[in-house]
Design a protein around this motif. Structure first.
Motif, mmCIF file in Angstrom:
data_model
loop_
_atom_site.group_PDB
_atom_site.id
_atom_site.type_symbol
_atom_site.label_atom_id
_atom_site.label_comp_id
_atom_site.label_asym_id
_atom_site.label_seq_id
_atom_site.Cartn_x
_atom_site.Cartn_y
_atom_site.Cartn_z
ATOM 1 N N THR A 185 -1.391 -7.046 -3.847
ATOM 2 C CA THR A 185 -1.857 -6.344 -3.669
ATOM 3 C C THR A 185 -2.630 -7.272 -2.278
ATOM 4 O O THR A 185 -2.088 -7.699 -1.612
ATOM 5 C CB THR A 185 -3.418 -6.312 -3.731
ATOM 6 O OG1 THR A 185 -4.069 -5.042 -4.100
ATOM 7 C CG2 THR A 185 -4.516 -6.621 -4.869
ATOM 8 N N THR A 206 -0.793 -1.419 -5.055
ATOM 9 C CA THR A 206 -1.916 -1.699 -5.130
ATOM 10 C C THR A 206 -2.377 -1.370 -6.820
ATOM 11 O O THR A 206 -3.575 -1.598 -7.434
ATOM 12 C CB THR A 206 -3.272 -1.104 -4.863
ATOM 13 O OG1 THR A 206 -2.857 0.254 -4.145
ATOM 14 C CG2 THR A 206 -2.480 -1.874 -2.645
ATOM 15 N N ARG A 265 1.179 -1.542 0.002
ATOM 16 C CA ARG A 265 -0.316 0.192 0.494
ATOM 17 C C ARG A 265 1.110 1.047 -0.233
ATOM 18 O O ARG A 265 0.907 2.058 -0.803
ATOM 19 C CB ARG A 265 -0.793 -0.218 1.309
ATOM 20 C CG ARG A 265 -2.171 1.473 1.228
ATOM 21 C CD ARG A 265 -3.302 0.616 2.188
ATOM 22 N NE ARG A 265 -3.929 1.851 2.315
ATOM 23 C CZ ARG A 265 -5.388 1.816 1.902
ATOM 24 N NH1 ARG A 265 -5.901 0.705 1.399
ATOM 25 N NH2 ARG A 265 -6.411 2.710 1.925
#
Length: 462
Positions: A202, A160, A155
């Motif tokens: 992700t 992502t 993140r």
């Protein structure tokens, strides 16, 4: 400075461990430090914070549906949790019997940077710190894999947004530039193909995971090898490269001992690190034992945590508010979980700008005069003095059977790396030749001497 005190500061955050180092010897002290374990129970302050993937989906819906005021309340709530987590970590640093694990975890925290400001999920940051603590003395390659596959890191470095055919190269680049090899030891093609290998990695339930439809399962060439590589494969290939040990040994030497380690020393320990198959324990054992015997006091500027926790310990202030410590070190440029950028805190001279030095001297005045830390501690004196601040129970230990020169020598040995003749005379002006150690006000006079010592440039060094 007494060598045991010096290494108590280097392997922790204060001089508290100096008697233990003296009693056990450095090697045994290091072994005891390695034996410490981490507690995996989730702290109470995270009780109401989102943790599962469903929690995050619900929050995203709230952000879409709620009004501006509701979103603001949610942000404030999570900011308070972040402050609680910083305070929790500060207390661990202050109270651990063998604080080397926290010192090393803080090192990794500044190597594998992932900030709350960018990640915005306290639980991910907590998971990140837990990985660092559990693997603080483990294997560098294994730790790199775990961090690469963490929710906080994918993140923080925008993986992502990294999808097949639409690559985001941030994580791929920093994996090479900042986490492992350093600038000049890879190609732009390696970055691009690394990003392809990381495409689709992700957010997952217990850590990052690949998502079908977003990952790239075509062949990639990475450092001359070709295959359908994924995250762990990239790390395996990186750790085959010639330059892999040196970035991290340079940073470890800078974190613990030398602001500017010599390249010969970096290579010497780096070559040994490779021989040990990137195991941290033998590397640290070798560095600490060999450097312990050298005359290297005064080779590193204390970072804000070291400065603050040493001063509090020296003055035996046990009731300091950890949140006040958090605010002070933030004003000094060391905001836990919130470095300015992915490069982390620079350290060295950045810890001793004129503004930082002034703030430290203001705090020394406050604490030595029996006043307490609060959120205003970094403000100018005239602003601080407008309001009454909390009191503390500051006291200093000293031998009241000695004369003025003996007392000065004892305190210098505890607090300072070295001083010149002029500074010695300044000390003797405070503690005169006829100083009566048994007098009623002797403690106050010695505290004035301590206050003068801890405001010297020499006190900023370890």
């Amino acid at each position: 400075m007494d060598n045991n005190i010096l290494w108590s500061l280097r392997l922790g955050f204060s001089s508290k461990q100096a008697p233990t180092i003296s009693k056990l010897g450095l090697t045994k002290f290091i072994e005891k430090s390695f034996e410490t374990i981490t507690k995996n129970k989730i702290p109470n302050f995270l009780e109401n914070s989102p943790k599962t993937f469903e929690d995050f989906k619900e929050i995203r819906m709230q952000y879409k549906l709620d009004n501006k005021e509701a979103r603001k309340r949610l942000r404030i709530s999570e900011a308070k949790v972040s402050l609680e987590m910083k305070s929790w970590w500060i207390e661990k640093m202050r109270t651990d019997e063998f604080p080397l694990r926290e010192k090393m975890s803080c090192f990794w925290h500044n190597h594998f940077v992932a900030t709350f400001q960018k990640v915005k999920v306290n639980y991910y940051i907590y998971q990140h710190i837990q990985i660092l603590e559990e693997n603080a003395f483990g294997n560098f390659k294994d730790l790199t894999k775990k961090i690469l596959n963490s929710n906080a890191m994918v993140r923080y470095l925008d993986n992502t947004d990294n999808k097949k055919g639409k690559n985001n190269e941030n994580l791929s680049r920093e994996l090479l530039e900042l986490f492992t090899l350093g600038v000049g030891n890879y190609s732009e093609a390696d970055i691009k193909n690394g990003a392809r290998a990381l495409a689709g990695l992700t957010i997952g339930e217990d850590g990052a995971k690949y998502r079908r439809g977003l990952e790239d399962n075509n062949s990639k060439t990475y450092f001359g090898k070709t295959g359908n590589f994924k995250a762990d494969d990239l790390v395996d290939i990186i750790f085959e490269q010639k330059e892999i040990p040196y970035l991290i040994t340079r940073k470890i030497l800078a974190w613990f001992i030398y602001d500017s380690p010599k390249e010969a020393l970096v290579k010497y320990y780096g070559d040994y690190f490779r021989e040990m198959d990137f195991e941290i324990k033998p590397l640290l054992t070798k560095i600490f034992n060999e450097e312990f015997s050298k005359d290297n006091a005064g080779s590193k500027i204390k970072n804000p945590i070291e400065y603050t926790l040493q001063l509090l310990a020296e003055l035996h202030i046990e009731n300091a508010n950890p949140k006040a410590i958090v605010y002070f070190i933030k004003d000094q440029g060391m905001d836990l979980f919130n470095q300015n950028n992915v490069k982390g805190w620079v350290g060295g001279n950045s810890w001793l700008t004129s503004q930082v030095y002034l703030q430290r001297n203001n705090v020394a005045d406050l604490l030595c005069n029996g006043r307490g830390l609060n959120r205003k501690v970094a403000k100018p004196k005239e602003e601080m003095n407008k309001k009454t601040v909390n009191r503390n129970t500051a006291k200093i230990e000293w031998n009241n059977n000695g004369n003025n020169k003996q007392i000065i020598a004892e305190l210098k040995d505890r607090l300072l790396c070295s001083v010149d003749e002029a500074t010695q005379k300044d000390f003797e002006t405070i503690l005169k030749y006829d100083f009566n150690a048994k007098a009623e006000n002797s403690d106050q006079v010695v505290m004035r001497l301590v206050n003068a010592m801890v405001k010297l440039p020499e006190y900023q060094l370890i």
